[in-house]
Enzyme design. Structure first.
Site, PDB file in Angstrom:
ATOM      1  N   CYS A   1       0.820  -1.213   0.000  1.00 25.99           N
ATOM      2  CA  CYS A   1       0.000   0.000   0.000  1.00 25.99           C
ATOM      3  C   CYS A   1       0.853   1.262   0.000  1.00 25.99           C
ATOM      4  O   CYS A   1       0.417   2.310  -0.484  1.00 25.99           O
ATOM      5  CB  CYS A   1      -0.967  -0.003   1.176  1.00 25.99           C
ATOM      6  SG  CYS A   1      -0.185  -0.282   2.779  1.00 25.99           S
TER       7      CYS A   1
ATOM      8  N   HIS B   1      -0.895   0.851   7.515  1.00 25.87           N
ATOM      9  CA  HIS B   1      -1.545   0.887   6.207  1.00 25.87           C
ATOM     10  C   HIS B   1      -1.534   2.305   5.649  1.00 25.87           C
ATOM     11  O   HIS B   1      -1.747   3.274   6.381  1.00 25.87           O
ATOM     12  CB  HIS B   1      -2.988   0.384   6.334  1.00 25.87           C
ATOM     13  CG  HIS B   1      -3.711   0.288   5.030  1.00 25.87           C
ATOM     14  ND1 HIS B   1      -3.303  -0.544   4.014  1.00 25.87           N
ATOM     15  CD2 HIS B   1      -4.815   0.927   4.566  1.00 25.87           C
ATOM     16  CE1 HIS B   1      -4.135  -0.425   2.989  1.00 25.87           C
ATOM     17  NE2 HIS B   1      -5.049   0.462   3.300  1.00 25.87           N
TER      18      HIS B   1
END
Length: 775
Positions: A309, A730
């Site tokens: 990510c 994330h």
């Protein structure tokens, strides 16, 4: 009709080491899911899109003259919800679960004869069967990244040589139960035992671990993970780590087993670990009613490859910059069809990504989602592009970005810009849109003398004010701050320990940072991290952004230097000679200058080393030349890692401190921290980079840099981060896009692309901010 090109030279039967690009074109994102599918070359196993795409299959043929291809296409299967699950009769891990989701179609053909070939042809049949059973390039890419982290250990190196005896593998089962799957063989005594339970269920009863507890034999190999090329799962129970055995062939021969005759039939530990990562929920929770799933040009998602990510959010942000996107699209249109090595060429993969993200051709609801939920009023998310070839190329040879571990998005962004600059094939260096020049002023607190130094950069660290207002469940709560407040804090003087060269005072000095020029695109990193001992802790300080995204950065502009300032003297270098060695060498009859030159050449070490050097260099023509000051200056080390500089900046150190510490510690972060903390009196000025003198810089300033006022910028993108460390958690990107004629914020969360009503989520998670200059 027979084809004269159907030969063993043109139709290769791939082995387990062959990389097979059977999922998508290597030059663009047209794939087996698009109309017409893709053509896979049966000689080198690179793929290209056909007539319905950009005809990259023809490009490949013209470059290689490989005539035989197989067109691969697939269609999603409709899920039958009322079908009872198949009864589980044995432990079975299937190699390719895509077979459950898709129907595959294979059409072999000759590009020279322009005919479809008989798929039952023995040579074609063998090649196609081996190709279908081989690991896909995307999975092999990720598995390599995981496997690169494995090393050997002393238990493998010192494995005792046993007398050769035969272990019978026919109908082999665990010695303590009847399991025939997930079998591990002890590399000391040859005992067969089942492995531990695996993620998601199954695996074994742990008898291999019990064998280690009973015997102390540390090493075991997973039998059905062994391939003829020596790839195998090796586990050291003593180290409690997966390992690599470079001599696995010899070690297996001790038990009468020739690995050349074995075939890998079960998933390896790396594959199981990868499967766990890919099945993990990387996406956000259900969005509120104001959110809307988006599709179209510039609204294409990127599939998470497992901890990728950071890459996805960075690339989405970069390609939201118009100049960058247009530049890469132009190169895609001119270069990708002539590139000779597309799978290893950074520019080719950048162009591929540009076409994939910007064109909108691949931004559409998931076919499987539509098929399985035909009556739903909510469109499914995109499948997302899988940038595994780009990730492979950009991370090649890098100890961090070449792995499948989570990384720092800001470090990756700066690393990528440097990589693009070095590999640029265009006349225009697009990374110059991020270039600017920074000025640092050092001022002695005692005598008030100053020194100015300049250096080039592509990113600026933003100081975030830290005002604690409470605590909830042990977590500190901080007062909200605005970006304007962060800008004000960034230009405030920082006090540092310093011994003045002019007045010799140890009172200290202040340093202030300003910008001498402003880039077309300004990258700001919010310093949300605090060094507590040797632990880096992220602080959840809410940062508010303006609704219109417009900011004035005039306050960052470097001011004219006052005429009445007194300047610090230029730094001179001295050396504390080893006086004892000098006296002993002089006593032997060597002149002082020769003694000093010998000590300088040998690191100012000891008498014997210096004496040996003198005897070896008695005939040197410059041995009696007086030592110049320049010879005492430390040699410039251009190998300081910018990623390591940014890592140290996260600890709260300045760029100057980080560079100096890394120079003194051979680019080792831990040693650099120790060195900085142990040298409180050191002057941590940022040395001017070569050619960064202001007069030189102004003459060569790129057309993108500006010194004009007012300096107004528009906030274009925010890379946000959830988690306690920049190397974990994330990443997502919030990007300002034009939606239905209005500027709206869009969330790019891997393959999910949604319009969001507010930036509330970005307050405490904003990490990297990209601003576009308003000219």
């Amino acid at each position: 009709m027979s084809c004269p090109h159907l030969t063993e030279t043109n139709v290769v039967i791939p082995d387990n080491s062959q990389v097979i690009y059977r999922e998508e074109c290597v030059r663009c994102f047209n794939s087996q899911d698009e109309e017409g599918g893709i053509d896979l070359c049966l000689t080198c196993f690179q793929s290209g899109c056909g007539e319905t795409g950009l005809k990259h299959s023809l490009v490949h043929f013209e470059q290689t003259l490989h005539p035989i291809v197989v067109t691969i296409a697939r269609q999603p299967k409709q899920k039958i919800n009322d079908e009872p699950p198949q009864k589980i009769t044995k432990l079975e891990i299937r190699e390719d679960s895509d077979e459950d989701l898709y129907d595959y179609f294979y059409v072999p053909k000759c590009l020279v004869c322009n005919i479809i070939l008989d798929i039952q042809d023995p040579l074609l049949s063998l090649s196609l069967e081996a190709m279908k059973n081989a690991t896909k390039a995307s999975n092999k890419s990720q598995l390599t990244a995981w496997e690169n982290e494995l090393t050997t250990c002393d238990h493998i190196i010192n494995l005792p040589e046993n007398e050769t005896y035969v272990t019978n593998l026919d109908n082999a089962t665990c010695s303590k139960c009847d399991l025939a799957e997930n079998l591990w063989m002890c590399l000391t005594c040859g005992a067969l035992s089942c492995g531990r339970k695996q993620y998601g269920g199954g695996g074994g009863n742990g008898h291999a671990l019990s064998h280690y507890d009973d015997t102390g034999h540390p090493l075991a190999v997973k039998l059905k993970s062994i391939s003829p090329d020596g790839q195998a799962d090796i586990y050291c129970y003593s180290c409690d780590e997966e390992r690599i055995d470079p001599n696995i062939k010899t070690h297996m021969l001790n038990f009468g087993i020739d690995i050349a005759k074995l075939n890998k039939t079960e998933k390896s530990l790396a594959e199981l670990q990868l499967e766990q990562n890919l099945n993990w929920d990387f996406g956000a929770s259900e969005e509120d009613d104001a959110s809307k799933r988006l599709f179209g040009p510039g609204l294409t998602g990127l599939k998470n490859l497992g901890n990728s990510c950071y890459l996805a959010s960075t690339m989405q942000s970069l390609f939201s910059i118009k100049e960058f996107a247009i530049h890469e699209l132009n190169l895609f249109n001119t270069y990708n069809s002539v590139c000779q090595t597309p799978t290893t060429d950074l520019q080719c993969q950048l162009g591929k990504l540009a076409d994939g993200l910007v064109s909108g051709k691949f931004s559409k609801p998931s076919k499987i989602g539509l098929l399985n939920n035909p009556s739903s009023s909510i469109l499914p998310y995109q499948d997302g592009l899988r940038p595994f070839m780009f990730k492979d190329v950009v991370g090649q040879g890098h100890s961090e970005f070449g792995t499948s571990q989570q990384q720092d998005a800001y470090e990756f962004l700066l690393y990528l810009l440097g990589k693009i600059r070095k590999s640029s094939i265009a006349k225009t260096d697009i990374t110059k849109i991020f270039d600017f020049e920074t000025e640092q002023k050092l001022s002695c607190l005692s005598c008030k003398r100053v020194r100015y130094s300049s250096f080039s950069s592509q990113g600026l660290t933003l100081t975030v004010p830290r005002v604690k207002i409470g605590e909830i469940e042990g977590e500190q709560i901080y007062e909200e701050v605005s970006i304007d407040q962060c800008l004000d804090a960034t230009i405030q003087p920082d006090q540092m320990e310093y011994t003045c060269e002019a007045c010799k005072s140890k009172l200290g000095a202040t340093t202030t940072t300003a910008m001498k020029s402003f880039p077309k695109v300004l990258i700001l990193q919010a310093n949300r991290f605090d060094l507590q001992g040797y632990q880096v802790k992220k602080l959840s300080i809410p940062i508010i952004v303006n609704e219109d995204g417009i900011y004035n950065f005039d306050r960052l502009m470097a001011k004219d230097h006052p005429n009445d300032e007194d300047y610090l003297p230029e730094k001179t270098e001295t050396i504390e000679w080893n006086q004892s060695a000098i006296e002993q060498l002089q006593a032997m009859g060597f002149p002082l200058v020769r003694c000093q030159r010998a000590l300088l050449a040998t690191g100012n070490s000891d008498t014997e080393t210096a004496m040996n050097w003198l005897f070896e260099h008695m005939e040197d023509p410059e041995i009696d030349k007086p030592i110049e000051v320049s010879e005492l200056l430390p040699k410039a080390d251009s190998s300081v890692s910018e990623e390591n500089v940014q890592s140290l900046c996260e600890f709260g150190f300045t760029v100057a401190q980080a560079r100096k510490g890394l120079l003194e510690s051979n680019n080792n972060i831990e040693r650099a921290v120790d060195w900085i903390l142990n040298h409180p009196d050191e002057s941590f000025e940022e040395p001017p980079l070569e050619g960064s003198d202001s007069s030189i810089k102004n003459e060569n300033m790129g057309s993108w840099e500006s010194t004009n006022v007012p300096v107004n910028y528009n906030l274009k993108a925010i890379i946000s981060h959830k988690g306690s460390s920049a190397h974990a958690g994330h990443y997502v990107a919030f990007i300002r896009k034009e939606i239905d004629g209005k500027q709206q914020w869009v969330l790019f969360n891997d393959e999910k692309v949604l319009q969001v009503a507010s930036l509330e989520e970005a307050k405490t998670t904003g990490y990297v901010y990209l601003f576009e200059r308003l000219d």
